[in-house]
Design a protein around this motif. Structure first.
Motif, mmCIF file in Angstrom:
data_model
loop_
_atom_site.group_PDB
_atom_site.id
_atom_site.type_symbol
_atom_site.label_atom_id
_atom_site.label_comp_id
_atom_site.label_asym_id
_atom_site.label_seq_id
_atom_site.Cartn_x
_atom_site.Cartn_y
_atom_site.Cartn_z
ATOM 1 N N LYS A 1 0.812 -1.219 0.000
ATOM 2 C CA LYS A 1 0.000 0.000 0.000
ATOM 3 C C LYS A 1 0.846 1.270 0.000
ATOM 4 C CE LYS A 1 -4.068 -2.033 1.957
ATOM 5 N NZ LYS A 1 -4.891 -2.261 3.130
ATOM 6 N N MET A 2 0.242 2.320 -0.526
ATOM 7 C CA MET A 2 0.912 3.618 -0.608
ATOM 8 C C MET A 2 1.418 4.089 0.753
ATOM 9 S SD MET A 2 1.016 4.704 -3.702
ATOM 10 C CE MET A 2 1.278 3.022 -4.189
ATOM 11 N N LYS A 3 0.565 3.923 1.795
ATOM 12 C CA LYS A 3 0.942 4.437 3.118
ATOM 13 C C LYS A 3 2.193 3.756 3.655
ATOM 14 C CE LYS A 3 -2.318 1.464 5.553
ATOM 15 N NZ LYS A 3 -3.597 1.424 6.230
ATOM 16 N N ASP A 4 2.505 2.575 3.120
ATOM 17 C CA ASP A 4 3.686 1.862 3.610
ATOM 18 C C ASP A 4 4.968 2.205 2.854
ATOM 19 O OD1 ASP A 4 2.161 0.563 5.557
ATOM 20 O OD2 ASP A 4 1.425 -0.865 4.036
ATOM 21 N N ILE A 5 4.825 2.796 1.686
ATOM 22 C CA ILE A 5 6.061 3.127 0.957
ATOM 23 C C ILE A 5 6.226 4.617 0.666
ATOM 24 C CG2 ILE A 5 6.403 0.897 -0.203
ATOM 25 C CD1 ILE A 5 5.151 2.343 -2.712
ATOM 26 N N MET A 6 5.210 5.397 1.015
ATOM 27 C CA MET A 6 5.306 6.823 0.643
ATOM 28 C C MET A 6 6.418 7.529 1.412
ATOM 29 S SD MET A 6 1.963 8.351 2.499
ATOM 30 C CE MET A 6 1.816 8.396 4.277
ATOM 31 N N LYS A 7 6.939 8.569 0.763
ATOM 32 C CA LYS A 7 7.922 9.423 1.422
ATOM 33 C C LYS A 7 7.141 10.473 2.201
ATOM 34 C CE LYS A 7 11.592 12.658 -0.020
ATOM 35 N NZ LYS A 7 12.347 12.623 1.210
ATOM 36 N N LYS A 8 7.365 10.476 3.538
ATOM 37 C CA LYS A 8 6.523 11.342 4.374
ATOM 38 C C LYS A 8 7.149 12.707 4.651
ATOM 39 C CE LYS A 8 4.443 7.503 6.849
ATOM 40 N NZ LYS A 8 4.909 6.572 7.861
ATOM 41 N N ASP A 9 8.455 12.719 4.798
ATOM 42 C CA ASP A 9 9.094 13.997 5.176
ATOM 43 C C ASP A 9 9.359 14.849 3.931
ATOM 44 O OD1 ASP A 9 10.802 12.090 4.250
ATOM 45 O OD2 ASP A 9 12.525 12.761 5.434
ATOM 46 N N VAL A 10 8.261 15.199 3.275
ATOM 47 C CA VAL A 10 8.394 15.949 2.032
ATOM 48 C C VAL A 10 8.455 17.446 2.349
ATOM 49 C CG1 VAL A 10 7.437 16.147 -0.278
ATOM 50 C CG2 VAL A 10 6.693 14.299 1.218
ATOM 51 N N ILE A 11 9.308 18.167 1.645
ATOM 52 C CA ILE A 11 9.336 19.615 1.843
ATOM 53 C C ILE A 11 8.229 20.240 1.010
ATOM 54 C CG2 ILE A 11 10.673 21.734 1.545
ATOM 55 C CD1 ILE A 11 13.167 20.133 2.091
ATOM 56 N N LYS A 12 7.266 20.832 1.698
ATOM 57 C CA LYS A 12 6.154 21.467 0.989
ATOM 58 C C LYS A 12 6.534 22.901 0.636
ATOM 59 C CE LYS A 12 2.987 19.066 4.012
ATOM 60 N NZ LYS A 12 1.966 19.343 5.026
ATOM 61 N N ILE A 13 6.060 23.333 -0.504
ATOM 62 C CA ILE A 13 6.374 24.688 -0.964
ATOM 63 C C ILE A 13 5.113 25.544 -0.853
ATOM 64 C CG2 ILE A 13 7.104 26.046 -2.982
ATOM 65 C CD1 ILE A 13 9.339 24.230 -2.287
ATOM 66 N N PRO A 14 5.176 26.653 -0.107
ATOM 67 C CA PRO A 14 4.005 27.545 -0.075
ATOM 68 C C PRO A 14 3.806 28.177 -1.452
ATOM 69 C CG PRO A 14 5.707 28.221 1.509
ATOM 70 C CD PRO A 14 6.304 27.149 0.670
ATOM 71 N N LYS A 15 2.556 28.372 -1.834
ATOM 72 C CA LYS A 15 2.291 28.810 -3.217
ATOM 73 C C LYS A 15 2.869 30.179 -3.540
ATOM 74 C CE LYS A 15 -2.335 30.581 -2.211
ATOM 75 N NZ LYS A 15 -3.117 31.562 -2.787
ATOM 76 N N GLU A 16 3.174 30.989 -2.503
ATOM 77 C CA GLU A 16 3.703 32.331 -2.746
ATOM 78 C C GLU A 16 5.219 32.361 -2.912
ATOM 79 O OE1 GLU A 16 2.105 35.112 -3.179
ATOM 80 O OE2 GLU A 16 0.151 34.145 -2.927
ATOM 81 N N MET A 17 5.882 31.223 -2.730
ATOM 82 C CA MET A 17 7.347 31.242 -2.762
ATOM 83 C C MET A 17 7.865 31.623 -4.155
ATOM 84 S SD MET A 17 10.057 28.259 -1.710
ATOM 85 C CE MET A 17 9.784 28.267 0.051
ATOM 86 N N ALA A 18 8.916 32.454 -4.172
ATOM 87 C CA ALA A 18 9.465 32.931 -5.447
ATOM 88 C C ALA A 18 10.271 31.830 -6.140
ATOM 89 C CB ALA A 18 10.356 34.140 -5.211
#
Ligand SMILES: Nc1ncnc2c1ncn2[C@@H]1O[C@H](COP(=O)(O)OP(=O)(O)OP(=O)(O)O)[C@@H](O)[C@H]1O
Ligand SMILES: [Mg+2]
Length: 379
Positions: free
Chosen positions: A314-331
């Motif tokens: 399942k996805m929950k068992d192999i997904m990468k969790k510590d993903v760096i999210k980008i705020p939509k306003e970032m340049a």
């Protein structure tokens, strides 16, 4: 607040040099009028302080129709900086700056103190410059005096008609920075005229693009660059402009909006199918949490599948969790450097509620850059 309502100007009774101009300027805004020579920028400014009268229409300043305000009183409250400074050649710098307040019979000590303060503010120390005559100053210094003079009577509104156009690029840049600083400090309403779109973008809270006496588009620099209303604006702004100011581009302008989303309980086999369909190598694992939509739990790139023979994982068992999210306003530049630094392939973009709204990949960055870098044959 300054408001132009259906304003027309004709000099010969036939041709309109200004045609049905409508514009509302909020208190404290810095508005830039841009457009080619002869499009009516100076005419618009002169109507604001009644150096000339509109043929038709109304101009309202702070709730009052300017028609009904005494001209001198009106101009006392409106500072005016013109292209070739217009300093009095036979008056010293101090006399030039204090002319209007003296005419208004303000207290002499107050005027003196104000002059000292303004000279400091525009970078001309009083001790050094107050007794000089305009011809003993460089062009840039004279422009600074022009700005100080326009501020001397503490007007609410300042009109600046191509005040920096005669200056070299470096001095011009310095005066632009100074104007922005003054604007932040003093909270004046400023109408600034230029035919340099770069200057307009740097200075304006909003920009009015004019053509043949009409406003074609009145928007923020961001909108003018990204959503030019027609071909004229696009030409005028210049197709390569966005590239010259790439930080106008935010994460949400770069991202791919068609993210393939998948439930955490789906399997690798199902993910592979969805990737094929969506023509992508990444899926976002999302769940509804606390009634929110699209809450990102992690991402799964197709590289995660290599070596895994059991496609029912399942996805929950192999997904990468510590993903760096980008705020939509970032340049754009920051997005690129974060991706470089952490060697990231997939960057999910989130809105202010932390909801997933898109995905940035190298391909999406390249797509945007290839649109804004002028093609070689255009040189
Ligand atoms: N006193 C006048 N009599 C007749 N026509 C005029 C007069 N003043 C300006 N015009 C015309 O009005 C139009 C707008 O002029 P305006 O000075 O407002 O242009 P502008 O946008 O400020 O141009 P520039 O960038 O060259 O300063 C021009 O076609 C000009 O020839
Ligand atoms: Mg002009």
């Amino acid at each position: 607040m300054v408001e132009l309502r259906n304003v027309y100007k004709s000099y010969d009774g036939k041709t309109n040099v200004i045609e049905d101009l409508n514009m509302t300027i909020q208190k404290g805004e810095l508005i830039v009028l841009v457009g080619e020579s002869g499009c009516g920028k100076t005419t618009t400014m002169q109507m604001l302080n009644r150096l000339i009268e509109p043929t038709k229409g109304e101009i309202i300043i702070n709730g009052e129709n300017t028609k009904n305000v005494n001209k001198n009183e009106l101009r006392r409250n409106i500072g005016y900086v013109i292209q070739h400074v217009g300093l009095f050649p036979h008056k010293t710098i101090e006399e030039n700056i204090s002319t209007v307040p003296l005419l208004c019979k303000k207290n002499k000590t107050d005027i003196h103190n104000k002059t000292v303060e303004l000279m400091e503010m525009v970078g001309l120390p009083y001790e050094q410059y107050s007794k000089r005559y305009p011809k003993e100053l460089s062009g840039g210094q004279q422009q600074r005096v022009g700005v100080a003079r326009a501020l001397a009577n503490e007007p609410d509104i300042i009109l600046m008609d191509e005040p920096f156009s005669a200056l070299d690029p470096i001095t011009r840049g310095q005066l632009q920075d100074e104007l922005l600083r003054l604007h932040d400090e003093l909270d004046k309403t400023i109408v600034f005229v230029t035919h340099d779109i770069g200057e307009a973008i740097k200075l304006g809270d909003r920009i009015a693009v004019m053509q043949d006496g009409k406003i074609i588009q009145f928007d923020t620099p961001d909108d003018i660059l990204k959503n030019p209303k027609n071909e004229f604006v696009e030409e005028f702004v210049g197709k390569d402009r966005l590239w010259k100011t790439p930080d106008m581009l935010k994460a949400e302008d770069i991202m791919n909006k068609n993210v393939v989303e998948i439930n955490p309980n789906r399997t690798i086999m199902q993910a592979i199918e969805m990737m094929k369909k969506g023509n992508t190598t990444v899926v976002a694992v999302v769940d509804k949490v606390d009634g929110k939509k699209n809450t990102l739990l992690g991402i799964v790139g197709s590289n995660r599948f290599s070596g895994l023979t059991d496609h029912s994982v399942k996805m929950k068992d192999i997904m990468k969790k510590d993903v760096i999210k980008i705020p939509k306003e970032m340049a754009l530049s920051e997005v690129i450097s974060i991706r470089d630094e952490h060697d990231i392939k997939f960057s999910p973009v989130v809105d202010e509620n932390d909801n997933l709204i898109g995905m940035i990949t190298n391909t999406s960055i390249l797509n945007v850059l290839s649109q804004i870098i002028p093609k070689s044959e255009e040189y």
